[in-house]
Design a protein around this motif. Structure first.
Motif, short mmCIF file in Angstrom:
data_model
loop_
_atom_site.label_atom_id
_atom_site.label_comp_id
_atom_site.label_asym_id
_atom_site.label_seq_id
_atom_site.Cartn_x
_atom_site.Cartn_y
_atom_site.Cartn_z
N HIS A 38 0.82 -1.21 0.00
CA HIS A 38 0.00 0.00 0.00
C HIS A 38 0.85 1.25 0.00
N GLU A 43 -0.05 -1.66 -8.41
CA GLU A 43 0.56 -1.97 -9.72
C GLU A 43 2.07 -1.99 -9.64
N GLU A 44 2.58 -0.95 -8.95
CA GLU A 44 4.01 -0.84 -8.80
C GLU A 44 4.57 -2.03 -8.01
N TYR A 45 3.81 -2.43 -6.99
CA TYR A 45 4.26 -3.53 -6.14
C TYR A 45 4.42 -4.81 -6.95
N TYR A 46 3.39 -5.13 -7.72
CA TYR A 46 3.43 -6.37 -8.49
C TYR A 46 4.54 -6.30 -9.53
N ASN A 47 4.74 -5.10 -10.04
CA ASN A 47 5.76 -4.88 -11.02
C ASN A 47 7.14 -5.16 -10.42
N GLU A 49 7.79 -6.76 -7.72
CA GLU A 49 7.87 -8.13 -7.27
C GLU A 49 8.55 -9.00 -8.32
N VAL A 50 8.24 -8.71 -9.57
CA VAL A 50 8.80 -9.49 -10.67
C VAL A 50 10.22 -9.04 -10.95
N GLU D 57 1.77 7.52 -10.14
CA GLU D 57 0.54 7.33 -10.91
C GLU D 57 -0.63 7.29 -9.95
N GLY D 136 8.75 -1.35 -15.13
CA GLY D 136 8.13 -2.42 -15.88
C GLY D 136 7.65 -1.97 -17.25
N LYS D 188 9.28 9.92 -5.72
CA LYS D 188 7.84 9.72 -5.46
C LYS D 188 7.38 10.36 -4.16
N ARG D 431 -1.22 -16.74 -5.05
CA ARG D 431 -0.96 -16.50 -6.46
C ARG D 431 0.53 -16.72 -6.78
N LYS D 432 1.39 -16.18 -5.91
CA LYS D 432 2.83 -16.28 -6.16
C LYS D 432 3.30 -17.72 -6.15
N ASP D 461 9.83 -16.71 -16.16
CA ASP D 461 10.69 -16.04 -15.19
C ASP D 461 10.17 -14.67 -14.79
N SER D 462 9.58 -13.99 -15.75
CA SER D 462 9.21 -12.60 -15.48
C SER D 462 7.75 -12.46 -15.12
N ASN D 463 7.12 -13.56 -14.73
CA ASN D 463 5.69 -13.45 -14.49
C ASN D 463 5.27 -14.10 -13.18
N PRO D 464 4.74 -13.33 -12.27
CA PRO D 464 4.35 -13.90 -10.98
C PRO D 464 2.96 -14.49 -10.98
N TRP D 465 2.27 -14.48 -12.08
CA TRP D 465 0.85 -14.82 -12.05
C TRP D 465 0.53 -16.27 -12.33
#
Lengths: 331, 307, 269, 548
Positions: A38, A43-47, A49-50, D57, D136, D188, D431-432, D461-465
């Protein structure tokens, strides 16, 4: 004697606030969920994470979230003592600034509501309790009883649909439409305020009415009221000097509780009417897991409650000689 | 000055709380109404002052110097209360407002009826208290009721009743809940009220003996006897009066019949209310007798004294 | 016994009896299986008295079945709140001394915590099972009862019969159970009944925020979907009004019951 | 002391106050362009109005920047989802797909909102910041080099140039070097006045925290065109319900809510209303069911096929997409997407067939409890996990209810993963680790345009989903990612859809419509871009006042 009691109560209040500060910390820290998610946004977090999980850990360190709980607690205590509540996880703005801004608007809504309801409910309850079974009692009591059975948010929603959406008499939501200044802005705010205020006043009036009515109908049967009448006092004087004075202690206590609870008391109404006060702030903070914001809100609310409890005690002290002399049979 | 004629009180649809009471109080005369707790004595006083709840219906007449109090409007009544008739509630109860000082409460009628300032009223209140020899009356005036003992409170309330100088005083069970010594103080207080007429209700025969000039006896909401004090203690006529007297310690506590009124449902409808307990009962008594005058202004509700 | 109760008490009891019966006999009374899906968003008709919801489930049947879970939430919460309040209030009042201070401090803290926000925080972070919702509702609600019980126990403690028992060496537990507790019954009843209504109102608030029970039919749950699946904005009053009315009616029932109880209490004292 | 008279008087006063508030209602002016003569486009959103930092954003400010309102993007997308020039005016991709040579609008007289000119330094600064924070949006970008004052060379690895160009569209905006180079620490966190500075057609001029309104002023002449209105206000509402009411009462002109179109259940409230266009478009995104390939029985093709046949698509269609929803095809991706294959069959319910497949696959009910067991005889209880998302949660739960009912009809016992409903951590963990069995999720229009729903199915490799590692599928997915043109991309997409049809790697649950309603009484010239609505990168230059 009274002075000692007072000091004791003050010390007790400080202790309560301290307990709440502690509870605040642990309650919120034990909630599941990763605050980092949070802090930086979903979005940034999931990004990250990878692509860069180490960045997430860095942020965790930056916010001190990787320290031991005890350390975090001490840090938190120190900061609270210095009135440093940190920055919001969500908006990054200083928490205190946001909370104070929102508090202003909650008070703007809650104080008039509480005051109006205190007088309205008190006066109507006094009348109904003085003449129980009378025409006014029979008409008003069921109405107020019914109001208190409807969930706040439902009544607020029904008002919103009816008066704002269908009839268009009031704006849908918010505090003001924006782009206005001076008197026009004041009117606009009043216009926005009318519906939430009405809902709050209705609820508070109904509970005040019930309390005043039951208190007065009990006092009415007291011998000293007969005595007062037997002295030839007019009804108004009997009511104001004898009945009201005795009803005042429990009533003022209850009104003080309302004042104490006013920061969080209008929460549902605020949410329905998107009134940007403490209630909506807390709700948003819960959704965003904005811990610093939640902690500060809870702290302020609790201080408000404790302070007004103290004020209630003081008022009763002023009104009731029995309390003054430390006797234990008030009410 | 006060003549009560056939006064009855009924609450809602229930049976009568006070039934057919006739008595009179002369100038400076002391009248005591005796009867057991629950016999409706207090209701009588409140009925005359128009202080019963709206659900009570009052019939009969209560003439104060010729005006029927029961027909007065609330506003007119406010001028009677405190001014012409003052009322002394039970000292054991909550008769004084716990949040106001004794002095204020004693002086309050003066503020209303004589438009005295608070200060003057307070001074007069202290004077009124002084009549009863409390000692340290100024301090007492500043005290709050909960700091007073029962006897003190009762006497303070008597002072409250007389402070304004109303010619007629109603007193409700002034000795209730007090021990012997305190009762004596209250008796003493009553003795000082030479200029006032008093209508006092009590269950305490000893107190009545000390204070009364005229006596009325109530049994199960009904007046059964009306006579002078001397006549009552010398020669009570109604069997209930006799039983009461017999129960006094000096008369040997002979109360084997028990004389509290029986429960309503065990009473015989339409019969004399004392029927169940009466040692003299006969078939005539299945009808409730009226009050028979028996000379000397005495009246008694018993078939033995009339036909 | 019932004949002597105030009219409010009787009316309240009557309302609750009906609601209880509806809850018990929901399977017999309901015209449809409330979980059976069909055509969504039907308007009220003879076949579906209150139309259908966003999954085509019969709203009337949902309401009847919802009685059960709503009552369970209300009653169990009230039970928990009252038991906690009575225990804490009684121990605090009876034992006195440090016990009293400590317990009253805890109570004061619980009173100072903003109850609805804390409930929301808990409901938001715990998984949405029936029991978690009940915990969230109860967490701070006991403090008022504890205070009232304590002050009553303080009075009772001074009564002769308790004093006598104490001098005779009866154990604290025995005195509390035999002499104190029975004398608290009326107050416990009034507070307990009020707590049921409060719990039901809180559940309605939680549902509005999307934090209610999921998976099982409750009035709050019906409201939840009416709010969040566009029942309000589309003006499907037959979807959102009936659960509100049901909640209000049962809260009214409990309120009247406690109101009647209170009158009884006032009469006796 | 409080006297009765005073008390009644105060009560009367209070009542007066309330009525005063009410009468103000009837005389007040609720709508209108804010009282000034300037022409204002009023936009409503549900994104919160807090934070005005162009590097984030967050909130309505950040989300509106996706449309190039205040900040200017390098490239944008058009109605078809294809990349279009903006600050990056032209580009060329090398044959090895590793180099992107691009020209930039640094010679068009564009200035930052504080008056400084936009230069190549800003371009270099922006890309270097993207590299540094491992954005990303620019995956694979390793270096940026200035060639001349309008040209630069971007170097990528793994042939990601075309991929990155597509994923940065709308999202990567030019940042002013002179503002940010003086900021210490995390950009930020910066809260300064100049944090909102961009070089788009509108300049942020104010924020009214009480009204929750952000105000923007047109900069006038702009190299992409000159706006036909002077101001834009963006007002935040707490819910779509409030937003629709405001649209209907004329408080706002249009809705913007990046990828959160109105739910289809709200369509009746915006259709057939005077002066209101429901703003309906085909949603490129969709709700989908993803199978867990690491778990029994969802790793078994027979089981997945049985699930496909068991579901009530008609009910799913109306529950998710309302009257306008469509039953999806077996290829998952929705019609508006590039490379959509219309030849694949539509999904249909056939519970007898589902039962037959299960019988054949060995899923039998041996213990007679009404539910089938796994082929090895052990108990089968399939977990349904909804994605964690506060606003979509009611719909996810409804979908879960439908799945549960349908699967139980064919003898499959299911349980709802309640823990994941409230606990974001648990949901993320499930999910992870790929421990889910049936996962309900949503592909937003933004993802659908390039990454597509397959992103949630693939495991690489680049996808946590995702959890799917079927070789043919992985190969086709890689081919899509490395496509250098839309033709190559589309061909790979067709392969992916065919695999989805045969291997049942996931199921679209509905092809729904997006609703971004807007009023038609004050402005005209809106373009409704699927998944974005009428407030998009074209709005600022094409919308004009009606009857002007």
């Amino acid at each position: 004697m009274a002075k000692r009691t007072l000091l004791g109560r003050l010390g007790e209040s400080v202790l309560i606030v301290f307990c709440i500060v502690t509870l605040n910390f642990f309650l919120i820290r034990f909630m599941p969920g990763d605050p980092v998610l949070h802090i930086i946004g979903e979005e940034e977090y999931y990004n990250l994470e990878v692509h860069a999980p180490q960045v997430i850990e860095e942020i965790r360190g930056e916010y001190g979230l990787n320290q031991s709980l005890g350390r975090q607690y001490l840090t938190y205590l120190g900061k609270t003592a210095r009135l440093d509540f940190g920055n919001s996880y969500r908006t990054k703005a200083p928490v205190l600034e946001t909370v104070l801004f929102r508090m202003k608007w909650t008070l703007f809504l809650a104080i008039p509501a509480t005051v109006i309801a205190a007088f309205l409910g008190g006066a109507l309850g006094l009348w109904a309790g003085w003449k129980p079974g009378g025409r006014f009692d029979l008409a008003a009591t069921p109405c107020f009883l019914l109001i208190s059975t409807v969930p706040t948010n439902c009544l607020a929603i029904l008002f919103l649909i009816c008066f704002a959406f269908q009839l268009g008499w009031f704006p849908i939501s918010g505090i003001t439409s924006g782009g206005l200044t001076g008197f026009a802005k004041g009117l606009d705010i009043l216009h926005h305020m009318a519906l939430p205020l009405a809902v709050l006043v209705l609820y508070k009036t109904s509970s005040n009415y019930m309390l005043m009515k039951s208190t007065v109908s009990l006092i009415r049967q007291e011998d000293y009221v007969s005595t007062a009448i037997s002295k030839g006092l007019s009804q108004g004087k009997v009511l104001s000097r004898h009945v009201l004075k005795n009803a005042l202690c429990p009533y003022l206590t209850s009104i003080c509780m309302q004042f104490g609870g006013m920061l969080a008391g209008s929460m549902m109404t605020e949410i329905v009417f998107s009134w940007k006060g403490m209630g909506t702030l807390i709700y948003d903070a819960v959704n965003a897991k904005d811990f610093p914001m939640l902690q500060t809100c809870f702290l302020l609310i609790s201080i408000c409650v404790v302070a007004f409890n103290l004020i209630a005690d003081l008022l009763c002290l002023a009104v009731d000689p029995r309390v003054r002399e430390g006797m234990n049979h008030v009410g | 000055m006060l003549d009560i004629e056939h006064l009855s009180v009924r609450f809602g649809g229930a049976s009568e709380a006070v039934s057919d009471i006739s008595l009179s109080v002369g100038e400076k005369e002391k009248v005591v109404l005796v009867g057991e707790t629950g016999s409706g004595k207090s209701v009588l006083l409140l009925a005359i002052l128009q202080m019963l709840p709206a659900s009570a219906s009052v019939s009969g007449r209560a003439l104060l110097d010729g005006t029927d109090l029961l027909t007065l409007s609330p506003r007119e009544m406010n001028r009677i209360r405190g001014q012409r008739i003052s009322y002394v509630p039970q000292g054991s109860g909550n008769g004084m407002n716990p949040l106001l000082s004794v002095g204020y409460q004693v002086g309050e009628p003066l503020m209303i009826h004589q438009n005295l300032s608070k200060k003057e009223a307070l001074a007069r209140a202290v004077a009124a208290l002084r009549r009863f020899d409390f000692g340290q009356e100024e301090k007492l005036a500043r005290q709050y009721p909960h700091t007073l003992s029962g006897g003190m409170r009762q006497r303070a309330m008597i002072a409250m009743g007389v402070a304004q100088g109303a010619p007629l005083l109603f007193a409700d069970e002034p000795t209730k809940g007090l021990d012997g010594h305190r009762i004596e103080l209250v008796v003493d207080a009553f003795r000082r009220l030479e200029d006032q007429a008093i209508l006092c209700v009590t269950h305490d025969l000893r107190f009545a003996q000390e204070v009364a000039q005229q006596m009325a006896v109530l049994y199960a909401s009904q007046q059964v006897e009306w006579c002078s004090k001397e006549a009552f203690f010398r020669e009570p006529l109604h069997p209930y009066s006799q039983a009461m007297l017999a129960a006094l310690p000096e008369n040997g506590l002979q109360a084997e019949t028990g004389f509290a009124p029986p429960r309503e449902d065990s009473q015989l409808a339409g019969a004399c209310r004392y029927y169940r307990r009466c040692p003299w009962k006969r078939s005539r008594c299945r009808e409730n007798p009226p009050l028979f005058p028996v000379g000397d202004g005495r009246k008694v509700r018993c078939w033995n004294y009339g036909s | 016994m019932l004949g002597k109760q105030p009219i409010a008490f009787k009316v309240g009891l009557f309302i609750l009896l009906i609601i209880l019966l509806v809850g018990v006999f929901a399977p017999i009374l309901a015209p449809c299986d409330p979980y059976q899906m069909g055509t969504p968003y039907l308007r009220p008709s003879a076949q579906h008295l209150l139309g259908t919801n966003d999954l085509g489930q019969d709203i009337f049947s949902e309401l009847l079945y919802g009685t059960r879970i709503s009552l369970i939430i209300g009653l169990v919460s009230a039970l928990a709140v009252t038991v906690a309040g009575v225990c804490i209030g009684m121990l605090s009042g009876y034992l006195g001394g440090w016990w009293d201070r400590a317990l009253m401090e805890v109570t004061a803290v619980a009173q100072a915590i903003p109850s609805l926000p804390v409930t929301i925080v808990l409901a938001a972070f715990l998984s949405p099972s029936l029991w978690n919702i009940i915990i969230a509702i109860c967490i701070t609600a006991w403090s008022g009862t504890a205070r009232i019980i304590r002050s009553r126990v303080l009075q009772l403690k001074e009564l002769p019969f308790v004093k006598i028992e104490q001098t005779m060496g009866a154990s604290h537990g025995y005195i509390m159970a035999r002499h104190i507790l029975p004398n608290l019954f009326d107050i416990v009843f009034v507070r307990g009944v009020l707590a049921v209504g409060n719990a039901m109102l809180t559940e309605a608030s939680l549902s509005f925020l999307g934090l209610g029970v999921i998976g099982q039919k409750s009035w709050g749950g019906i409201l939840h979907y009416a709010f969040f699946r566009s029942g309000i904005i589309n003006g499907y009053w037959w979807w959102y009004l009936p659960p509100i009315l049901c909640i209000s009616l049962s809260v009214l029932g409990f309120l009247l019951l406690s109101y009647g109880g209170q009158q009884q209490l006032g009469r006796r004292n | 002391m409080m006297h009765l008279k005073n008390m009644l008087l105060s009560a009367a006063l209070a009542a007066l106050l309330v009525t005063a508030g009410c009468s103000a209602a009837s005389t007040g002016t609720p709508s209108g362009a804010g009282g000034s003569s300037e022409l204002t486009l009023r936009v409503g959103t549900t994104a919160s109005a807090d934070g005005f930092n162009a590097m984030t954003e967050n909130g309505s400010f950040g989300k509106l920047n996706y449309t190039g309102l205040c900040a200017a993007p390098f490239v944008t997308t058009d109605e078809k989802g294809e990349v279009q020039p903006y600050m990056m005016t032209s580009w060329e991709i090398s044959d090895d797909k590793n180099t992107l040579t691009a020209t930039f609008a640094t010679d068009k007289g564009v200035t930052w909102h504080d008056g400084e000119p936009v230069t190549m330094d800003d371009v270099l600064f922006t890309f270097r910041y993207q590299i540094q924070k491992k954005s990303g949006y620019c995956t694979g970008l390793t270096a940026v080099e200035k060639i001349d004052d309008t040209t630069a060379k971007l170097t990528f690895e793994d042939g990601k140039a075309f991929n990155a160009l597509n994923s940065m569209a709308n999202f990567v905006k030019l940042s002013p070097k002179h503002v940010w180079e003086k900021v210490d620490g995390d950009y930020k966190e910066y809260q300064g006045e100049d944090a909102s500075i961009g070089c788009g057609p509108f300049r942020m001029t104010g924020y009214d925290p009480e009204a929750q309104v952000i105000t923007y002023q047109s900069v006038g002449e702009y190299f992409m065109g000159t706006p036909a209105f002077d101001k834009v206000t963006v007002k935040t509402y707490d819910s779509h319900d409030a937003l629709v009411m405001a649209l209907r009462t004329g408080e706002i002109d249009a809705m913007y809510d990046y990828s959160n179109s109105l739910s289809a259940t709200m369509a009746p409230s915006v259709t057939g209303v005077e002066n209101l266009n429901p703003g309906m478009s085909d949603n490129p995104g969709n709700y989908q069911l993803v199978f867990g390939f690491n778990q029994k029985p969802t790793d078994d093709l027979a089981f997945r096929k049985a699930v496909r046949s068991a579901l009530d698509y008609e009910l799913l269609r109306t529950s998710i997409g309302g009257e306008d929803g469509q039953i999806p095809g077996t290829g998952i991706v929705a019609p508006p997407n590039k490379g959509f294959d219309p030849s694949l069959p539509k999904l249909s319910q056939d519970q007898e067939a589902a039962k037959a497949i299960l019988e054949e696959g060995g899923y039998l009910d041996k213990d007679g409890d009404g539910f089938r067991e796994l082929p090895d005889g052990s108990e089968m209880n399939v977990l349904i996990t909804p994605q964690y998302n506060k606003t979509r949660q009611p719909l996810y739960l409804r979908i879960a209810e439908i799945l549960k009912a349908n699967l139980e009809e064919v003898g499959i016992r299911t349980t709802l993963d309640e823990e994941s409903v409230r606990n974001a951590d648990h949901a993320t963990q499930v999910r992870k680790e790929g421990t889910y069995q049936l996962y309900i999720g949503y592909t937003s229009p933004g993802v659908a345009m390039y990454d597509t729903a397959f992103m949630y199915i693939i495991q690489n490799d680049s996808n946590p989903w995702g959890t799917c590692t079927l070789p043919a599928f992985v190969a086709a997915y890689e081919a899509k990612q490395q496509g250098r043109s839309y033709e190559e991309y589309s061909a790979a997409m067709k392969d992916l859809q065919a695999i989805a049809d045969q291997e049942v790697i996931g199921l679209a649950l509905c092809w729904d419509k997006a609703y971004f309603p807007y009023r038609t009484d004050r402005f005209e010239g809106f373009t409704n871009i699927p998944g974005w609505g009428v407030i998009n990168n074209k709005t600022w230059f094409s919308v004009r006042p009606k009857n002007a």
